[in-house]
Design a protein around this motif. Structure first.
Motif, PDB file in Angstrom:
ATOM      1  N   GLY A 155     -43.764  43.324  24.273  1.00 33.33           N
ATOM      2  CA  GLY A 155     -43.588  43.804  22.849  1.00 33.33           C
ATOM      3  C   GLY A 155     -44.071  42.719  22.014  1.00 33.33           C
ATOM      4  N   SER A 156     -43.991  43.213  20.734  1.00 35.45           N
ATOM      5  CA  SER A 156     -44.622  42.567  19.615  1.00 35.45           C
ATOM      6  C   SER A 156     -43.774  42.727  18.369  1.00 35.45           C
ATOM      7  N   ALA A 157     -43.876  41.869  17.461  1.00 36.72           N
ATOM      8  CA  ALA A 157     -43.022  41.915  16.072  1.00 36.72           C
ATOM      9  C   ALA A 157     -43.918  42.363  14.877  1.00 36.72           C
ATOM     10  N   ASP A 158     -43.952  43.363  14.618  1.00 38.85           N
ATOM     11  CA  ASP A 158     -44.974  43.538  13.302  1.00 38.85           C
ATOM     12  C   ASP A 158     -44.137  43.328  12.173  1.00 38.85           C
ATOM     13  N   VAL A 159     -44.930  43.237  11.192  1.00 42.30           N
ATOM     14  CA  VAL A 159     -44.580  42.689   9.532  1.00 42.30           C
ATOM     15  C   VAL A 159     -43.604  43.680   9.023  1.00 42.30           C
ATOM     16  N   GLY A 160     -43.687  45.043   9.107  1.00 43.00           N
ATOM     17  CA  GLY A 160     -42.713  45.881   8.692  1.00 43.00           C
ATOM     18  C   GLY A 160     -41.348  45.689   9.246  1.00 43.00           C
ATOM     19  N   SER A 161     -41.403  45.428  10.538  1.00 38.58           N
ATOM     20  CA  SER A 161     -39.984  45.041  11.395  1.00 38.58           C
ATOM     21  C   SER A 161     -39.414  43.682  10.901  1.00 38.58           C
ATOM     22  N   MET A 162     -40.192  42.671  10.887  1.00 40.44           N
ATOM     23  CA  MET A 162     -39.869  41.222  10.278  1.00 40.44           C
ATOM     24  C   MET A 162     -39.319  41.640   8.793  1.00 40.44           C
ATOM     25  N   TYR A 163     -39.718  42.375   8.160  1.00 40.18           N
ATOM     26  CA  TYR A 163     -39.328  42.276   6.591  1.00 40.18           C
ATOM     27  C   TYR A 163     -38.093  43.244   6.734  1.00 40.18           C
ATOM     28  N   LEU A 164     -37.976  44.061   7.444  1.00 38.93           N
ATOM     29  CA  LEU A 164     -36.485  44.757   7.420  1.00 38.93           C
ATOM     30  C   LEU A 164     -35.390  44.014   8.016  1.00 38.93           C
ATOM     31  N   GLY A 165     -35.776  43.110   9.287  1.00 40.41           N
ATOM     32  CA  GLY A 165     -35.012  42.357   9.769  1.00 40.41           C
ATOM     33  C   GLY A 165     -34.488  41.266   9.025  1.00 40.41           C
TER      34      GLY A 165
END
Length: 509
Positions: free
Chosen positions: A180-190
Motif C-alpha cells: 500500500g501507499s499513503a497519498d497526500v490527500g489521505s495524509m491531510y485528512l489523517g
C-alpha cells in the motif's frame, strides 16, 4: 571477508562518520552509499550492474516525480504570506478579541499559529513573524518570559502537522510499499484530528497555567483594548476570510478531488500573489518581496532534491546488502508487538531529531521502516477498514506517517538544533535570556510527546476520515500473517538489473 549481515549496521555507522567529518547530509549519503557499494562489489554481494538502479531511480522516482512539484509551490506561497501583513492583522485582532481574559494573548498566538499553519506550511515564517509582533506586546503586559517564548515557538511548529504541511507531502512520497501507499490527500485528512487536538492541548495548558499562576498570564487592561463591537469583529473577519479562501484553494480542492496536490499548490501560490497584490499598500517593495520568495523557494527546493538524490544512492546500496531484511528483523522482534514497535520507533526518531531535521529523517529512516509498519500495523486496522487488506495497509501507513509528523515537530523545539528556538533568539529583544527560551520550550515539547502517545493509543483519531472501501477477500499480495506459518520457499537473489524494492514476505536472511 565481511559477512553480509554486518553490512547494514556498518553502513549506518559509516554515514554517521561522514556527517561527523563535516560533510553536508546530502553528500554524506552519497559518499556512504558509493563507498559501501565498492565494498559490496568486492565482496561479491552484488555486481556492478546492480548500481544501474541508482540513476534509474534518480530520473524515474525523483526528477520525474510530479508530487514533489508541490514543494516549491507551497514554499513560494509561504514566503509570500510571510511578509504580506496578514499575520500582523490577525494577531492584532485576535489579541483585542481575547485580551480581556487571563492568557488571552497566549490563546490568540495559538489560534493564529493554527490558521497560519494551514496557509503557509513553513515554520520559519510563522515563528519569526509572530515573535516580532507578539513578543514585545506580551513583555509589555507582564507575561512570564518562559511561557511567552514557549507558546510562540510551539505555535510556529504546529505548521509541521497542519495541512498543507511540507512534512506531510514528503512523508506521503516516502511511505510507499508493495502492499500500500499513503497519498497526500489521505495524509491531510489523517492529520486534521491530531492537529486540532494538539491545539486544544496547548489551549488547555494555557488555561490551567492561568489558574495556577495567574500572575504569569495577566489580562490586557481595558484601557488598551481600543476595538469593540462590530469594529473588532470586522477586523477579525478581514484576516480570517482571506485565510479561509486560501485554505479552500489549497486543501479543499485536494479533499474534494478537484485538483492534485501539485495543482492545488499552484493555486495556493497564485492566491498568495493575489493577496499580496491586494495588500500592496502595506508592502514597501512588492517586487522585491516576490524576488526574495523566488530565491528562497529555489534554495529549499535544491536542498530537498540533493538530499533525495543522496538518500536514493544510500538506500539502493543498503537494500542491495539486504538492509531491508535487517531492519525488518530488528524491529519485528521487539517485545510488545506493534505497541513496542511504535514506542521504540518514536523514541528513535525523537533522539534522531536532536541532530537531524525532518527532511533528513524522512528520506533516510522512513523508507526503511515503512514495510515493517505495514506488516505490524495493518492487522490492527483491518477491522476498521471493513476487512479490506489493501485499505488497511494504506491506512496503516497514514497512521504511521501522521504519528511521525507529530513526533518530528519536536525537532524544532529541543536542543541542540531546535531551529524554532534559533529563529526566536534571532528576533527576540536583548533582555530575553537564552535560558528562558530553552527552558520555556520544555513544557511544549512534553505536550507534543503526549500527543504522540494519544495518536498511538487512538488510531481512529487519524483513520476516521479515511475512505473505507468494501471488504474483499484477502489475497496473497496483502498477507499480513506471520512468516512462521508460511511454507518454506527457497531464497533467490534479486536480479541485478531489476529495481530494488522491499518484499515483505521474503524470509529474513
Amino acid at each position: 571477508m565481511i559477512p553480509l549481515e554486518w553490512m547494514p549496521p556498518l553502513m549506518f555507522g559509516g554515514l554517521i562518520v561522514f556527517m561527523l567529518i563535516g560533510f553536508p547530509v546530502a553528500f554524506s549519503l552519497m559518499a556512504a552509499g558509493l563507498f559501501f557499494s565498492l565494498i559490496a562489489i568486492s565482496e561479491g554481494f552484488f555486481g556492478m550492474a546492480f548500481l544501474q538502479a541508482i540513476p534509474q531511480r534518480i530520473f524515474g522516482s525523483v526528477l520525474a516525480n510530479d508530487l514533489l512539484l508541490a514543494i516549491p509551490f507551497f514554499t513560494f506561497m509561504g514566503a509570500i504570506l510571510e511578509r504580506c501583513g496578514l499575520a500582523e492583522e490577525m494577531l492584532d485582532s485576535m489579541g483585542q478579541l481575547f485580551g480581556r481574559v487571563r492568557g488571552g494573548l497566549g490563546y490568540s498566538v495559538i489560534i493564529v499559529g493554527f490558521i497560519l499553519g494551514a496557509i503557509t506550511g513553513t515554520v520559519a515564517a510563522q515563528v519569526i513573524a509572530m515573535a516580532m509582533i507578539s513578543l514585545p506586546v506580551m513583555m509589555r503586559y507582564g507575561y512570564n518570559m518562559r511561557y511567552a517564548t514557549g507558546v510562540l515557538a510551539a505555535s510556529g511548529t504546529i505548521t509541521q502537522l497542519v495541512p498543507p504541511s511540507l512534512v506531510l507531502i514528503v512523508l506521503a512520497d516516502q511511505l510507499k510499499t508493495q502492499s500500500g501507499s499513503a497519498d497526500v490527500g489521505s495524509m491531510y485528512l489523517g492529520a486534521w484530528g491530531p492537529s486540532l487536538l494538539q491545539i486544544a492541548l496547548f489551549a488547555l495548558y494555557t488555561f490551567f497555567l492561568s489558574r495556577i499562576r495567574p500572575d504569569y498570564l495577566p489580562p490586557v487592561p481595558e484601557s488598551d483594548l481600543t476595538l469593540k463591537g462590530w469594529a473588532l469583529w470586522k477586523k477579525c473577519l478581514m484576516g480570517i476570510i482571506p485565510s479561509a479562501v486560501l485554505i479552500f484553494l489549497v486543501l479543499g480542492t485536494i479533499m474534494t478531488g478537484i485538483a492534485t496536490p501539485t495543482e492545488s499548490g499552484a493555486m495556493g501560490a497564485m492566491g498568495a500573489l493575489l493577496l499580496a497584490w491586494i495588500r500592496r499598500a502595506s508592502i514597501p517593495n512588492l517586487n522585491g518581496l516576490v524576488q526574495e520568495a523566488y530565491q528562497n523557494t529555489m534554495r529549499i527546493t535544491a536542498m530537498v532534491v540533493f538530499i533525495l538524490i543522496g538518500s536514493t544512492c544510500f538506500s539502493v546500496v543498503f537494500q542491495g546488502v539486504d538492509g531491508g531484511f535487517w531492519v525488518e528483523e530488528l524491529f519485528s522482534n521487539l517485545p510488545g508487538g506493534w505497541v513496542g514497535f511504535l514506542v521504540v520507533v518514536n523514541l528513535f526518531v525523537f533522539f534522531l531529531a536532536f541532530f537531524l531535521d525532518f527532511f533528513e529523517i524522512a528520506f533516510i529512516v522512513v523508507p526503511m521502516l515503512a514495510p515493517v509498519a505495514v506488516k505490524l500495523l495493518a492487522p490492527v486496522l483491518l477491522a476498521s477498514m471493513n476487512g479490506n487488506p489493501q485499505a488497511a495497509a494504506s491506512a496503516a501507513l497514514v497512521w504511521f506517517g501522521v504519528m511521525l509528523c507529530v513526533n518530528m515537530q519536536t525537532s524544532f523545539m529541543h536542543p541542540p538544533f531546535g531551529f524554532a528556538l534559533f529563529y526566536l533568539r534571532g528576533v527576540a529583544p536583548k533582555e530575553v535570556k537564552s535560558s528562558d527560551i530553552y527552558w520555556g520550550a520544555l513544557p511544549w515539547v512534553a505536550l507534543q510527546l503526549v500527543m504522540v502517545a494519544v495518536v498511538i493509543a487512538f488510531p481512529a483519531l487519524v483513520t476516521t476520515f479515511l475512505d473505507k472501501p468494501a471488504a474483499v477477500a484477502e489475497s496473497q499480495d496483502f498477507n499480513f500473517t506471520s512468516d512462521e506459518n508460511k511454507p518454506d520457499t527457497p531464497s533467490t537473489k534479486v536480479d541485478e538489473d531489476a529495481p530494488v524494492t522491499f518484499q515483505l514476505d521474503k524470509s529474513v536472511k
